[in-house]
Write an enzyme that holds these catalytic residues in place. Structure first.
Site, mmCIF file in Angstrom:
data_model
loop_
_atom_site.group_PDB
_atom_site.id
_atom_site.type_symbol
_atom_site.label_atom_id
_atom_site.label_comp_id
_atom_site.label_asym_id
_atom_site.label_seq_id
_atom_site.Cartn_x
_atom_site.Cartn_y
_atom_site.Cartn_z
ATOM 1 N N THR A 184 0.852 -1.190 0.000
ATOM 2 C CA THR A 184 0.000 0.000 0.000
ATOM 3 C C THR A 184 0.886 1.238 0.000
ATOM 4 O O THR A 184 2.067 1.173 0.336
ATOM 5 C CB THR A 184 -0.889 0.014 1.253
ATOM 6 O OG1 THR A 184 -0.049 -0.027 2.414
ATOM 7 C CG2 THR A 184 -1.805 -1.191 1.275
ATOM 8 N N GLU A 329 -5.847 -2.791 -1.834
ATOM 9 C CA GLU A 329 -6.406 -3.998 -1.211
ATOM 10 C C GLU A 329 -7.577 -4.586 -2.010
ATOM 11 O O GLU A 329 -8.087 -5.650 -1.671
ATOM 12 C CB GLU A 329 -6.895 -3.678 0.209
ATOM 13 C CG GLU A 329 -5.780 -3.386 1.213
ATOM 14 C CD GLU A 329 -5.398 -1.904 1.275
ATOM 15 O OE1 GLU A 329 -5.654 -1.181 0.284
ATOM 16 O OE2 GLU A 329 -4.863 -1.487 2.312
ATOM 17 N N LYS A 428 -11.713 16.366 14.657
ATOM 18 C CA LYS A 428 -12.696 16.384 15.736
ATOM 19 C C LYS A 428 -12.585 17.722 16.466
ATOM 20 O O LYS A 428 -11.573 18.002 17.120
ATOM 21 C CB LYS A 428 -12.465 15.223 16.704
ATOM 22 C CG LYS A 428 -13.700 14.902 17.521
ATOM 23 C CD LYS A 428 -13.609 13.516 18.156
ATOM 24 C CE LYS A 428 -14.969 13.031 18.627
ATOM 25 N NZ LYS A 428 -14.924 11.651 19.126
ATOM 26 N N TRP A 433 -17.418 15.983 14.346
ATOM 27 C CA TRP A 433 -16.527 15.714 13.225
ATOM 28 C C TRP A 433 -16.626 16.768 12.125
ATOM 29 O O TRP A 433 -17.717 17.161 11.735
ATOM 30 C CB TRP A 433 -16.827 14.352 12.615
ATOM 31 C CG TRP A 433 -16.546 13.192 13.527
ATOM 32 C CD1 TRP A 433 -17.453 12.400 14.136
ATOM 33 C CD2 TRP A 433 -15.264 12.704 13.924
ATOM 34 N NE1 TRP A 433 -16.837 11.437 14.891
ATOM 35 C CE2 TRP A 433 -15.468 11.603 14.782
ATOM 36 C CE3 TRP A 433 -13.938 13.083 13.644
ATOM 37 C CZ2 TRP A 433 -14.434 10.874 15.349
ATOM 38 C CZ3 TRP A 433 -12.903 12.362 14.210
ATOM 39 C CH2 TRP A 433 -13.151 11.266 15.058
#
Lengths: 535, 535
Positions: A184, A329, A428, A433
């Protein structure tokens, strides 16, 4: 019914037998430097398998590749996978330390590399004790030229093929054998290895070939501007030969001028790459004029693309833009917008093609009761989705067998996916959020903005507060109050960044994505050489 | 990568979740009698699985179907296969003796049948001792109406669903489990059972979805005019939900008037059936006028189609005709001509899509050195090709693992297949082979000819000699000398039939093909009530 092992060598076998004259074209800086056919490529590839066996490589061994999109790289894919070696693609733009770590973890016994990457190899050599052989992909190298460094032994590709090339037996092993390994990008953590199997690659290619996905036909000409060193290049090295489509490999250079020339000269009908690559083509055409009459579809992936940009691309290229979403993935294709999606749907990335399933959960992993029209954490399941990272000790799946993408997303009533951010990038503030992606999308529409990123900075009162970091378009001046004005009414007031920082150039990760880890660290360490536009 | 069993229930699961509003339309004589969605169909199908379990049916048991192309039939496919029952499709046009033989060999424990086939069932009942339950597909039947005949117990479908319907667990078993059973048509021998697996059906559907094959998209509307009682109806009951395409099921009637109405009213874009069905639509439109504006592609299979007919269809329907070749043993798709094939290539049936391979051999099974441009015996290999007939004691494959199709064929330089006859239909005259198909194709172009067949008759001097049997087009008189004249110069003189026999109507096998076994036997036994036109 008949036994039939789903191994990827069958794709090239099929192309060689049924579309043997189908072309593979390799370019360098927009000029064609090599032409081959599926028939010839199959023959060379298969003989290279024989040479790899002669070097002592055996079923299950890993062979690294450090290479651009070239015929050599494609031949090496099939030469390795055909005899059950694992083709471990490495990104030449990574740091030496990262590359060495990957090569050592994979215990690569050989590396096939583009000859122009020799300096990189010289640095890697002492760090990678498992590498016994290096194969240099360049037909300009003489057989004897580089035989003095041993170990690792260095082989010019053509010399190796000439000396040890021999027909090899392909396939005929378990379809669950490993075929490829790719790490990755590591923009959100340590790079992790994803081990693809023959079966997952085979099924992924068949999934890509559905009409609502990539849907290639035998008379298509495909420009592969996504790197073959990452995540199977969208699986196109398998899907293109499966249907016998002509494959155009641009080599190292994917600038607008080079790609525009290739698209025009080779009659490209389907072009695949990240958004910035196609914007380069648009900018080039705007500057010098010219049309690309054969181009029908442009597939983009890698990040959300503002609708205005999509419209600009579609108008200038006279081609349909298909947005998509995927990740290493996922082999890597996730969803893709059909070529006939309504223009208003352009920002969504389409429904999952057969073979992939999605669900949305809350932050704790509980499936959301409402799966449509709300933002949640995106989890995926399918035949070409990772279950366990390479050499990891446990599966990366939840109890229902889904993999956590780390993305935030919503799904509309018709099933179309829209990625709305990375869960790790969320900020946050005061216990609530803030999603940076929404702010970036609005700011990105301003004509003075080249690139925009929102990160969180620590704040004593609120926990975190958003900082907007912008890179101006060349020759343009940014007006911070105009950017703030554009946000008002579109996001909550408390989402509006307190600070705007102008930098000359966004740090990019090796895959071309904005490197937010780097942005956060530079900002926190006061290393950001920048003009502070606000506060 | 993640485990993912290739079971066909996933197709309907995918459609229900991602294209839940996608429609399934069922008609009767061109009038829509039932509309459902993939979401609703999945729910009913899954509850029917629960009902079948309640009747005592268990994994691996066979359930026969005797039904037309209806929503009930589709629900029964998935209800059976979802829990690992084998869906044994039976052709209602076969003789009672044939049907009984198949049901008994398969040991079907239940039969789901269209209510209009009750008379057939009454005859079959006493002959088929393994059948414990009969499910009658008709929502007009009351729950109590038919409970008196026991065993077998007769269940109205809706009553069964109401009484015992319950959610069942689908899939989650080995992909190599049997999913379906279908007997060959038996025009060239005793019918033999072909047992499809979940894996072969899944991979077949993905093969069909390639752009150069059937290539369905989510916005397509598919008219299924090939019977669901034979060879998975080209795999479309799997491929259509895989992409969420609207599926139009014509019921029992596939006459030109009914189909033209359905195509027009439901906006059909892709229509699939044998050539005679589409000629019926053309004849109907010629007679009453009208256009089918949404129709884009017509897929034909079952026999070679003369180019003049293809042109006539394409002009009248304003749609592209794709010719194809397949057989029961191939699940059934073999090759299919791409929708963009040049008009001159129309008679060829295209290249094999990825997942199928072909070779040509001589009569003894030796691979021909030259595979292009010559006629040979066609052998095939692939993931959806039979290896062993149901309950047979040995494989039907050669040493290289290929299955003998019984067809004669040639392959052009571009890889396109043309079927040129059946090896069993060849006529040996004076030690040399005559291919009836070539003669039939030439004679079939004559406007007075409705159908033509060439068979061999025993001949003391030559071994065999060809006899041409013709059925006139309605209201036309056949001129035998004109037919012979058309053959001269196009086939060798000694190929020209000595006899021409006119019959009022060709005997057809249950699948609609001309029954040459019957022709040969009628001719030999002097039973052919016919006008002898020549000699």
């Amino acid at each position: 019914m008949q036994p039939y092992s789903l191994t990827v060598d069958k794709f090239l076998d099929h192309a060689a037998k049924w579309c043997g004259d189908g072309q593979i074209v390799q370019a360098d800086a927009g000029q064609v430097v090599r032409r081959s056919t599926y028939r010839a490529l199959r023959e060379r590839s298969n003989r290279l398998s024989g040479a790899l066996e002669a070097l002592g490589l055996r079923f299950g061994d890993r062979i690294g590749t450090l290479a651009w999109n070239t015929q050599y790289h494609l031949e090496t894919y099939y030469a390795a996978m055909g005899i059950g070696l694992v083709c471990h693609t490495l990104n030449p733009r990574l740091t030496i330390a990262h590359l060495a770590k990957m090569i050592n973890e994979a215990e690569d016994r050989a590396i096939a590399a583009s000859a122009d990457l020799m300096p990189l190899l010289r640095e890697l050599g002492p760090l990678c004790p498992t590498v016994e052989h290096v194969i240099l992909m360049d037909d300009g190298l003489a057989a004897t030229e580089l035989q003095d460094s041993d170990p690792p032994r260095i082989w010019p590709y053509e010399a190796l093929l000439e000396r040890y090339g021999a027909p090899a037996k392909w396939g005929d092993f378990d379809e669950n054998a490993a075929a490829g390994l790719c790490y990755t990008s590591g923009t959100t953590g340590q790079p992790k290895g994803v081990l693809y199997t023959h079966r997952s690659n085979y099924l992924h290619a068949m999934r890509a070939l559905q009409a609502d996905a990539i849907g290639l036909a035998g008379n298509d000409v495909v420009l592969l501007a996504v790197p073959m060193f990452h995540a199977n290049a969208w699986g196109l090295p398998f899907a293109a030969p499966a249907v016998g489509a002509k494959l155009v490999l641009p080599g190292r250079h994917t600038d607008g001028k080079s790609l525009a020339a290739l698209i025009r000269d080779e009659g490209v009908t389907v072009a695949v790459g990240v958004q910035t690559v196609w914007m380069g083509v648009v900018d080039h055409l705007d500057a010098v004029g010219g049309e690309l009459p054969d181009l029908k579809r442009v597939l983009i992936g890698g990040s959300n693309c503002p609708e205005a940009l999509i419209r600009r691309m579609e108008e200038r290229l006279s081609a349909r833009v298909q947005t998509s979403w995927g990740m290493t993935e996922l082999s890597p294709m996730g969803t893709i917008a059909p070529s006939d999606a309504a223009p208003g749907d352009a920002q969504a990335s389409g429904r999952p093609p057969m073979g992939l399933d999605l669900k949305l959960t809350d932050a704790n992993g509980a499936t959301l009761a409402q799966q449509r029209g709300v933002v949640g954490h995106l989890k995926v399941k399918g035949h070409s989705v990772l279950d366990r990272y390479f050499k990891a000790e446990s599966d990366a799946l939840d109890e229902e067998g889904y993999f956590d993408t780390g993305d935030l997303a919503s799904i509309d009533e018709a099933g179309n996916l829209t990625i709305s951010g990375r869960s790790k990038d969320l900020i946050k503030s005061g216990g609530e959020w803030i999603n940076p992606t929404e702010i970036e999308a609005i700011v990105g529409c301003d004509p003075t903005i080249g690139a925009a990123a929102v990160i969180g900075r620590l704040d004593a009162k609120w926990g975190e507060r958003p900082v907007l970091i912008v890179e101006p378009r060349q020759g343009r001046d940014i007006d911070p109050e105009k950017l703030i004005g554009a946000l008002r009414g579109k996001v909550a007031d408390w989402w509006i960044p307190d600070q705007i920082v102008e930098i000359s150039s966004m740090p990019l990760a090796a895959t071309g994505k904005i490197d937010k880890n780097r942005l956060r660290s530079d900002y926190e360490n006061g290393k950001m050489e920048a003009k502070r536009l606000r506060r």
